[in-house]
Design a protein around this motif. Structure first.
Motif, short mmCIF file in Angstrom:
data_model
loop_
_atom_site.label_atom_id
_atom_site.label_comp_id
_atom_site.label_asym_id
_atom_site.label_seq_id
_atom_site.Cartn_x
_atom_site.Cartn_y
_atom_site.Cartn_z
N GLU A 10 -2.75 -4.18 -3.48
CA GLU A 10 -4.60 -3.24 -3.59
C GLU A 10 -4.21 -1.89 -5.41
OE1 GLU A 10 -6.89 -0.99 -0.26
OE2 GLU A 10 -4.84 -2.11 0.65
N PRO A 11 -4.67 -2.85 -6.05
CA PRO A 11 -3.97 -1.87 -6.86
C PRO A 11 -5.09 -0.76 -7.29
CG PRO A 11 -4.13 -4.16 -7.62
CD PRO A 11 -4.56 -4.14 -6.40
N GLN A 12 -5.01 0.16 -7.54
CA GLN A 12 -5.65 1.35 -7.36
C GLN A 12 -5.54 2.33 -9.10
OE1 GLN A 12 -6.12 3.33 -3.55
NE2 GLN A 12 -5.74 1.75 -2.54
N GLY A 13 -5.76 2.29 -9.82
CA GLY A 13 -5.48 2.30 -10.69
C GLY A 13 -4.01 3.51 -11.39
N VAL A 54 -1.57 0.09 -3.66
CA VAL A 54 -1.50 -0.10 -2.08
C VAL A 54 -0.52 -1.22 -1.89
CG1 VAL A 54 -2.60 0.34 0.16
CG2 VAL A 54 -2.76 2.10 -1.98
N LEU A 55 0.35 -1.78 -0.54
CA LEU A 55 0.80 -2.58 -0.61
C LEU A 55 0.40 -3.01 1.41
CD1 LEU A 55 3.96 -2.80 -2.36
CD2 LEU A 55 1.67 -3.63 -3.29
N THR A 56 0.12 -3.71 1.73
CA THR A 56 -0.01 -4.02 2.95
C THR A 56 1.95 -4.87 3.22
OG1 THR A 56 -2.28 -3.47 3.26
CG2 THR A 56 -1.18 -4.44 5.15
N VAL A 57 2.18 -4.40 4.15
CA VAL A 57 3.58 -5.43 4.23
C VAL A 57 3.61 -5.13 5.84
CG1 VAL A 57 4.28 -4.37 2.35
CG2 VAL A 57 4.82 -2.99 4.36
N ARG A 58 3.64 -6.56 6.57
CA ARG A 58 4.41 -7.02 7.84
C ARG A 58 5.74 -6.29 8.27
NH1 ARG A 58 0.85 -10.87 9.25
NH2 ARG A 58 -1.28 -8.95 8.41
N LYS A 104 1.63 1.00 5.43
CA LYS A 104 0.55 1.42 4.00
C LYS A 104 2.44 1.27 3.67
CE LYS A 104 -3.86 -0.44 4.83
NZ LYS A 104 -3.92 -1.71 4.06
N LEU A 105 2.42 1.19 1.66
CA LEU A 105 3.15 1.17 0.96
C LEU A 105 2.72 1.85 -0.21
CD1 LEU A 105 6.18 1.64 0.22
CD2 LEU A 105 5.66 -1.05 -0.69
N ILE A 106 2.83 2.55 -0.91
CA ILE A 106 1.94 3.30 -2.45
C ILE A 106 3.28 2.89 -3.42
CG2 ILE A 106 1.57 4.70 -3.41
CD1 ILE A 106 0.51 5.99 -1.29
N VAL A 107 3.16 2.62 -4.43
CA VAL A 107 4.22 1.94 -5.49
C VAL A 107 3.50 2.45 -7.01
CG1 VAL A 107 5.24 0.60 -3.86
CG2 VAL A 107 3.89 -0.60 -5.49
N GLY A 108 4.35 1.97 -7.88
CA GLY A 108 3.35 1.98 -9.27
C GLY A 108 3.26 0.95 -9.94
N THR A 109 2.25 1.04 -10.79
CA THR A 109 1.52 -0.27 -10.96
C THR A 109 2.48 -0.91 -11.35
OG1 THR A 109 1.22 1.36 -12.93
CG2 THR A 109 -0.43 1.10 -11.73
N GLY A 110 3.73 -0.35 -12.14
CA GLY A 110 4.55 -1.69 -12.79
C GLY A 110 5.58 -2.43 -11.61
#
Length: 363
Positions: A308-311, A315-319, A326-332
């Motif tokens: 889920e790109p959020q500007g 936000v990644l959902t991983v199992r 939930k995992l927050i990463v940079g857009t790159g």
């Protein structure tokens, strides 16, 4: 050592069989902002009403500057209360609203004019002293309500959900105003809110409540990064803290938590004293989980199920096993649904909780 301005000692309030506030004890230092944070119905406003004197406690004590105020009427406690609905007199202009508390106290006209002018200038209301409330915007009304309380020079300023009726941009503006007020006046402030952003951005310390009980009382930094229990971890954060339930054990010499064949390495310091087979919950903040190189001994492997790109961030959902995280990463960061990803939790911020009680294990 800072002076304790306000102290609650085993404060309790019962309404019949309902325990609204359950033996809450805490101290607020002079000149600090303390936020009472929690969901609706947790006891925040009842606690505030007892401090003001609008509700008598069932038991316990309330001390201001070390002296009990239980027998002091509300109007003589020298605490100021600002409600969420502005509570200004609509038939009075701004000047008369600001003067009201001073007139009740019998202040002379010259002194009253001086104090009103000072507070009006401080809150940028000087050009609106002759305006009626119906001519003002929401943020201006809230400044009038705060000013009407500040002008009486209260020992403690109590704010009950003061920004909840404002739009997002106005809330941001008023947060900046409240920070300025606290910084420039050194006022002791008790701030009731269900909004974690307000609490984290305004308060020196936060008291998190649930069902009348005090779940944690600490600095804003510690409440967020080092929650005492799973409730605090789940209530603060957007997305909130991830939780993985499993059994503590060892993979060779590594302490790990296992869930259906998947394992999460955990730092030895967080697992001190735990025996193999203990039922635990691993807590990890989404922003404290880093993408690592394959084979990293302190990492685990999970399956990406949503991107889920959020500007400025994604936000990644991983199992992992049966649990979605939930995992927050940079857009790159390039991640694709259906691919595997190696994740390394920040060892300093990873938490282990007892699965039965939800209480955090301490090293």
């Amino acid at each position: 050592m800072a002076n304790i301005k306000l102290e609650l000692v085993e404060l309790r309030k019962e309404f019949g069989d309902l325990i609204a506030v359950d033996d809450v004890s805490l101290g607020v230092e002079e000149g600090e902002t303390m936020a009472l944070l929690g969901p609706s119905g947790c006891g925040k406003s009842t606690t505030l009403n007892m401090i003001v004197g609008l509700e008598p406690p069932t038991s316990g004590d309330i001390l201001i500057d070390g002296k009990s105020v239980l027998d002091v009427p509300p109007g003589q406690r020298n605490v100021g209360l600002v409600f969420q609905d502005y509570a200004v007199f609509t038939h009075m202009n701004v000047r008369h609203n600001l003067e009201y508390g001073l007139r009740v106290r019998g202040m002379t006209r010259p002194d009253m004019e001086r104090e009103v002018a000072k507070v009006a200038a401080f809150l940028n209301l000087g050009h609106q002293l002759d305006s009626k409330p119906l001519e003002l915007g929401a943020s201006e009304l809230q400044r009038v309500a705060i000013g009407r309380t500040l002008v009486t020079n209260p020992e403690i300023l109590l704010l009950d959900e003061p920004l909840s009726n404002l739009e997002a941009e106005m809330r941001n503006q008023m947060r900046r105003e409240l920070r300025r007020i606290q910084t420039e006046t050194g006022q002791t402030i008790i701030y009731v809110t269900h909004d974690q952003i307000e609490a984290l951005s305004l308060a020196h310390r936060i008291a998190v409540m649930d069902f009348g009980a005090l779940k944690q009382y600490d600095t804003a930094h510690n409440v967020y990064h080092y929650p005492d229990n799973t409730f605090v971890g789940s209530f603060l954060g957007n997305p909130p803290m991830n939780f993985v339930r499993g059994q503590f054990g060892h993979d060779g010499n590594r302490p790990v938590v296992a869930q259906n064949g998947s394992i999460i390495p955990v730092p030895p310091s967080s697992a001190a004293g735990l025996g193999d087979g203990a039922e635990v919950i691993v807590g990890m903040r989404p922003e404290s989980m880093l993408v690592a190189e394959a084979g990293d001994p302190e990492a685990f492997i999970a399956l990406v199920v949503a991107v889920e790109p959020q500007g400025p961030e994604t936000v990644l959902t991983v199992r992992l096993g049966q649990t979605d995280l939930k995992l927050i990463v940079g857009t790159g960061m390039q991640a694709h649904e259906g691919s595997e990803i190696t994740i390394r939790p920040d060892a300093e911020l990873l938490a282990l909780f007892d699965a039965a009680s939800g209480v955090r294990f301490r090293a």
